[in-house]
Write an enzyme that holds these catalytic residues in place. Structure first.
Site, mmCIF file in Angstrom:
data_model
loop_
_atom_site.group_PDB
_atom_site.id
_atom_site.type_symbol
_atom_site.label_atom_id
_atom_site.label_comp_id
_atom_site.label_asym_id
_atom_site.label_seq_id
_atom_site.Cartn_x
_atom_site.Cartn_y
_atom_site.Cartn_z
ATOM 1 C CG HIS A 189 -1.691 -1.215 1.445
ATOM 2 N ND1 HIS A 189 -2.644 -1.655 0.554
ATOM 3 C CD2 HIS A 189 -1.666 -2.127 2.446
ATOM 4 C CE1 HIS A 189 -3.177 -2.778 1.001
ATOM 5 N NE2 HIS A 189 -2.594 -3.091 2.146
ATOM 6 N NE ARG A 209 -5.630 -8.311 -6.245
ATOM 7 C CZ ARG A 209 -6.541 -7.779 -7.044
ATOM 8 N NH1 ARG A 209 -6.202 -7.408 -8.275
ATOM 9 N NH2 ARG A 209 -7.776 -7.631 -6.653
#
Length: 306
Positions: free
Chosen positions: A98, A193
């Site tokens: 993140h 991802r």
């Protein structure tokens, strides 16, 4: 009312299981339930008030009408800065990262995401990934992602019930199968991802990867920074998390609201002359300034403030 029960938003992802339904009493019609967003003002999954005169409103709507409920610390945030989830990883989650606030706001129009996990249950030999086992260059990271060789350099952490893992923004990580966690995070839904094991999404196509963004934001040094939490389970600029176990009292002062995520037991939560029955799986919100809060019976809870 000073004690408000919340109904969560439910998320059915392909790696989810059934424990949130069978063990935590969540109502869901699907065959699997991956996440419940227990305290959320995020538009991608708002929680809803289940009690009080504002029952049926989203938490964001309630806070818009009662801005003082966030407390004095909430004045520095434009919205509820924290999001709390229950997560059932029946299968491995993707390896992901993140961004921090600066990158996320510039590229995604959202906040970044620092988070913590409190492990509620774990199968024998369960583990997760958190950070790198050694320093790694940007070129090696890019090559390992392309070659599906990333796990070889990730820091593997064996976990059991009661463990806490803190994950600053920029830390590569993954919850692996057989683990149920409570997650306290910044209010954000930005995930990059980098490895998804070649799995297919509901549309029959591989789920999207976000390699370029991940290369920009991933912290590539060994280990994970460990701040001084000052006796709390976790503490950062966005949230402070403590463990409460009945019979125990805490204070919901004017500086912040109090979120109680009941992860075990049953009993009562008492505050301001009000008593609410609670049990494992319940999520309660107490507006700032509610006063002394007491847990009875066998309740155990994560108490989150800002």
């Amino acid at each position: 009312m000073s004690i408000l029960k919340l109904t969560p938003a439910c998320k059915d992802y392909l790696w989810g299981g059934t424990k949130l339904i069978t063990d935590y009493g969540k109502r869901y019609d699907g065959a699997r339930l991956a996440e419940t967003w227990e305290l959320s003002g995020h538009p991608d999954g708002p929680s809803v008030l289940a009690s009080g005169p504002d029952a049926g409103k989203t938490l964001a709507e309630y806070l818009a009408a009662h801005p003082g409920a966030l407390g004095e610390h909430g004045r520095k945030f434009a919205e509820l800065p924290v999001l709390i989830k229950l997560i059932d990883a029946a299968k491995d989650l993707s390896i992901q990262v993140h961004p921090d606030d600066a990158y996320a706001r510039a590229h995604e129009g959202q906040n970044g995401k620092t988070e913590m996990w409190y492990v509620l249950s774990a199968e024998p030999d369960a583990f997760l990934y958190c950070g790198f086992s050694r320093d790694i260059s940007r070129d090696e990271l890019k090559r390992r992602i392309a070659d599906n060789a990333l796990p070889e350099v990730l820091r593997r952490v064996n976990v059991k019930a009661g463990d806490t893992v803190f994950i600053p923004a920029g830390t590569i990580h993954a919850i692996c199968r057989g683990i149920v966690v409570a997650e306290v995070q910044q209010s954000s839904n930005v995930t990059y991802r980098v490895c998804d094991y070649g799995r297919l999404g509901p549309d029959g196509k591989p789920r999207a990867l976000h390699i370029a963004q991940a290369l920009d934001v991933t912290r590539r040094t060994a280990g994970v920074p460990t701040p001084d939490f000052g006796g709390h389970l976790a503490r950062c600029g966005y949230f402070t998390v403590d463990l409460l176990a009945a019979p125990q009292a805490t204070l919901c002062g004017t500086e912040s609201f109090l979120s109680l995520l009941i992860f075990d037991g049953e009993g009562e939560v008492r505050c301001g002359g009000e008593t609410v029955r609670a049990r494992k799986g319940d999520s309660l919100f107490l507006p700032a300034g509610s006063g002394e809060v007491r847990l009875t019976g066998t309740l155990r809870a994560l108490a989150t403030r800002i």
